[in-house]
Design an enzyme around this catalytic site. Sequence first.
Site, PDB file in Angstrom:
ATOM      1  N   ARG A  85      44.993  49.359  46.333  1.00  0.00           N
ATOM      2  CA  ARG A  85      43.915  49.451  47.318  1.00  0.00           C
ATOM      3  C   ARG A  85      44.260  50.386  48.464  1.00  0.00           C
ATOM      4  O   ARG A  85      43.456  50.542  49.370  1.00  0.00           O
ATOM      5  CB  ARG A  85      43.634  48.064  47.893  1.00  0.00           C
ATOM      6  CG  ARG A  85      42.505  47.292  47.169  1.00  0.00           C
ATOM      7  CD  ARG A  85      42.534  45.874  47.701  1.00  0.00           C
ATOM      8  NE  ARG A  85      41.276  45.210  47.756  1.00  0.00           N
ATOM      9  CZ  ARG A  85      40.925  44.204  46.944  1.00  0.00           C
ATOM     10  NH1 ARG A  85      41.708  43.848  45.955  1.00  0.00           N
ATOM     11  NH2 ARG A  85      39.789  43.586  47.124  1.00  0.00           N
ATOM     12  N   LYS A  93      34.759  43.938  39.052  1.00  0.00           N
ATOM     13  CA  LYS A  93      36.075  44.222  38.470  1.00  0.00           C
ATOM     14  C   LYS A  93      36.635  42.992  37.759  1.00  0.00           C
ATOM     15  O   LYS A  93      37.145  43.094  36.644  1.00  0.00           O
ATOM     16  CB  LYS A  93      37.078  44.655  39.562  1.00  0.00           C
ATOM     17  CG  LYS A  93      36.663  45.883  40.340  1.00  0.00           C
ATOM     18  CD  LYS A  93      37.747  46.336  41.319  1.00  0.00           C
ATOM     19  CE  LYS A  93      38.025  45.385  42.456  1.00  0.00           C
ATOM     20  NZ  LYS A  93      36.912  45.248  43.425  1.00  0.00           N
ATOM     21  N   ARG A 129      33.546  31.363  48.881  1.00  0.00           N
ATOM     22  CA  ARG A 129      34.802  31.882  49.425  1.00  0.00           C
ATOM     23  C   ARG A 129      34.635  32.302  50.880  1.00  0.00           C
ATOM     24  O   ARG A 129      33.627  32.895  51.240  1.00  0.00           O
ATOM     25  CB  ARG A 129      35.243  33.101  48.606  1.00  0.00           C
ATOM     26  CG  ARG A 129      36.079  32.746  47.399  1.00  0.00           C
ATOM     27  CD  ARG A 129      36.272  33.908  46.466  1.00  0.00           C
ATOM     28  NE  ARG A 129      36.736  35.144  47.104  1.00  0.00           N
ATOM     29  CZ  ARG A 129      37.035  36.255  46.423  1.00  0.00           C
ATOM     30  NH1 ARG A 129      36.930  36.271  45.110  1.00  0.00           N
ATOM     31  NH2 ARG A 129      37.430  37.330  47.051  1.00  0.00           N
ATOM     32  N   ARG A 163      34.988  43.777  54.658  1.00  0.00           N
ATOM     33  CA  ARG A 163      35.608  44.210  53.392  1.00  0.00           C
ATOM     34  C   ARG A 163      35.053  45.565  52.949  1.00  0.00           C
ATOM     35  O   ARG A 163      35.787  46.405  52.431  1.00  0.00           O
ATOM     36  CB  ARG A 163      35.377  43.161  52.297  1.00  0.00           C
ATOM     37  CG  ARG A 163      36.233  41.924  52.503  1.00  0.00           C
ATOM     38  CD  ARG A 163      35.717  40.761  51.693  1.00  0.00           C
ATOM     39  NE  ARG A 163      36.071  40.863  50.291  1.00  0.00           N
ATOM     40  CZ  ARG A 163      35.496  40.130  49.342  1.00  0.00           C
ATOM     41  NH1 ARG A 163      34.527  39.282  49.638  1.00  0.00           N
ATOM     42  NH2 ARG A 163      35.869  40.259  48.087  1.00  0.00           N
ATOM     43  N   ARG A 202      27.644  34.785  45.626  1.00  0.00           N
ATOM     44  CA  ARG A 202      28.724  34.397  44.727  1.00  0.00           C
ATOM     45  C   ARG A 202      29.261  33.006  45.066  1.00  0.00           C
ATOM     46  O   ARG A 202      29.444  32.667  46.230  1.00  0.00           O
ATOM     47  CB  ARG A 202      29.836  35.436  44.883  1.00  0.00           C
ATOM     48  CG  ARG A 202      30.878  35.392  43.845  1.00  0.00           C
ATOM     49  CD  ARG A 202      31.535  36.734  43.689  1.00  0.00           C
ATOM     50  NE  ARG A 202      32.542  36.990  44.701  1.00  0.00           N
ATOM     51  CZ  ARG A 202      33.404  37.991  44.619  1.00  0.00           C
ATOM     52  NH1 ARG A 202      33.368  38.831  43.610  1.00  0.00           N
ATOM     53  NH2 ARG A 202      34.292  38.168  45.554  1.00  0.00           N
TER      54      ARG A 202
HETATM   55  P1  AMP Z   1      39.775  40.358  45.645  1.00  0.00           P
HETATM   56  O1  AMP Z   1      39.599  39.043  44.985  1.00  0.00           O
HETATM   57  O2  AMP Z   1      40.399  41.407  44.768  1.00  0.00           O
HETATM   58  O3  AMP Z   1      38.503  40.848  46.317  1.00  0.00           O
HETATM   59  O4  AMP Z   1      40.826  40.125  46.836  1.00  0.00           O
HETATM   60  C1  AMP Z   1      40.596  39.185  47.857  1.00  0.00           C
HETATM   61  C2  AMP Z   1      41.427  39.539  49.094  1.00  0.00           C
HETATM   62  O5  AMP Z   1      42.824  39.549  48.756  1.00  0.00           O
HETATM   63  C3  AMP Z   1      41.170  40.932  49.673  1.00  0.00           C
HETATM   64  O6  AMP Z   1      40.052  40.962  50.548  1.00  0.00           O
HETATM   65  C4  AMP Z   1      42.485  41.176  50.417  1.00  0.00           C
HETATM   66  O7  AMP Z   1      42.548  40.425  51.611  1.00  0.00           O
HETATM   67  C5  AMP Z   1      43.513  40.584  49.441  1.00  0.00           C
HETATM   68  N1  AMP Z   1      43.971  41.579  48.446  1.00  0.00           N
HETATM   69  C6  AMP Z   1      43.794  41.556  47.098  1.00  0.00           C
HETATM   70  N2  AMP Z   1      44.336  42.617  46.504  1.00  0.00           N
HETATM   71  C7  AMP Z   1      44.899  43.359  47.518  1.00  0.00           C
HETATM   72  C8  AMP Z   1      45.592  44.601  47.556  1.00  0.00           C
HETATM   73  N3  AMP Z   1      45.834  45.321  46.444  1.00  0.00           N
HETATM   74  N4  AMP Z   1      46.010  45.044  48.774  1.00  0.00           N
HETATM   75  C9  AMP Z   1      45.788  44.338  49.906  1.00  0.00           C
HETATM   76  N5  AMP Z   1      45.124  43.178  49.935  1.00  0.00           N
HETATM   77  C10 AMP Z   1      44.674  42.676  48.748  1.00  0.00           C
END
Ligand code: AMP
Length: 212
Positions: free
Chosen positions: A87, A13, A159, A170, A126
Amino acid sequence: MRIVLFGPPGAGKGTQASLLSEKSGAGHISTGDALREAVANQTEVGLKAKSYMDKGELVPDEVVIAIAKDKLASTGDAGYILDGFPRTVAQAEALDKALEELGKPLEAVVNLQVDDDELVRRLSGRRVCPNCGEPYHLESKAPKVEGKCDVCGTDLVHRSDDQPEAIRNRLKVYSEKTSPVLGYYENRGILRNIPAVGSIQDIYGRIIQAVS
Ligand code: AMP
């Protein structure tokens, strides 16, 4: 362009949203990036979010909804590309309400489909530059000098939520809490499913076709 890029962690994404934003001028809104910045700056939101993020759990709805609304309000006529938001179904409902108030309705939700084995492979390899944000992958985009960013020379990081235990969590959280959002948009008739395997350019081409 006013779209949501949807899909499990590791679907690509972020990569596709950056590309789409660069070419269309639409704002790239990543709640994950905004949260990581808040954690790095040790803001109140960051301190609250960190423990959820490290475990691969979702940050509470009210925190991410506030971030997304704030970012959406500052997008211009070229629109927005939401990456990693919504989400949960509660987030999707809050998003609809906010977009109606702003007069910027969604045109499409593009669902990037990748199977679980491939997601684990992508996420565990990654690496990212904590300074300039440049992404790497040990197999498909290794840095020229091991462990160093090609762009700025900073030490790359793995990360904490890309470690095996957090990855498994996740994917579980995605299937339990996030995938129901697909039904929400399918009912609205704006869901577009595309296979997100192959080259970055191939996937980009499929997205453009799906939204035009
Ligand atoms: P991402 O980089 O989009 O994978 O986000 C990393 C982490 O941020 C996720 O595993 C969640 O802990 C948090 N996060 C990001 N976007 C959301 C969302 N829309 N709702 C809840 N937690 C989020």
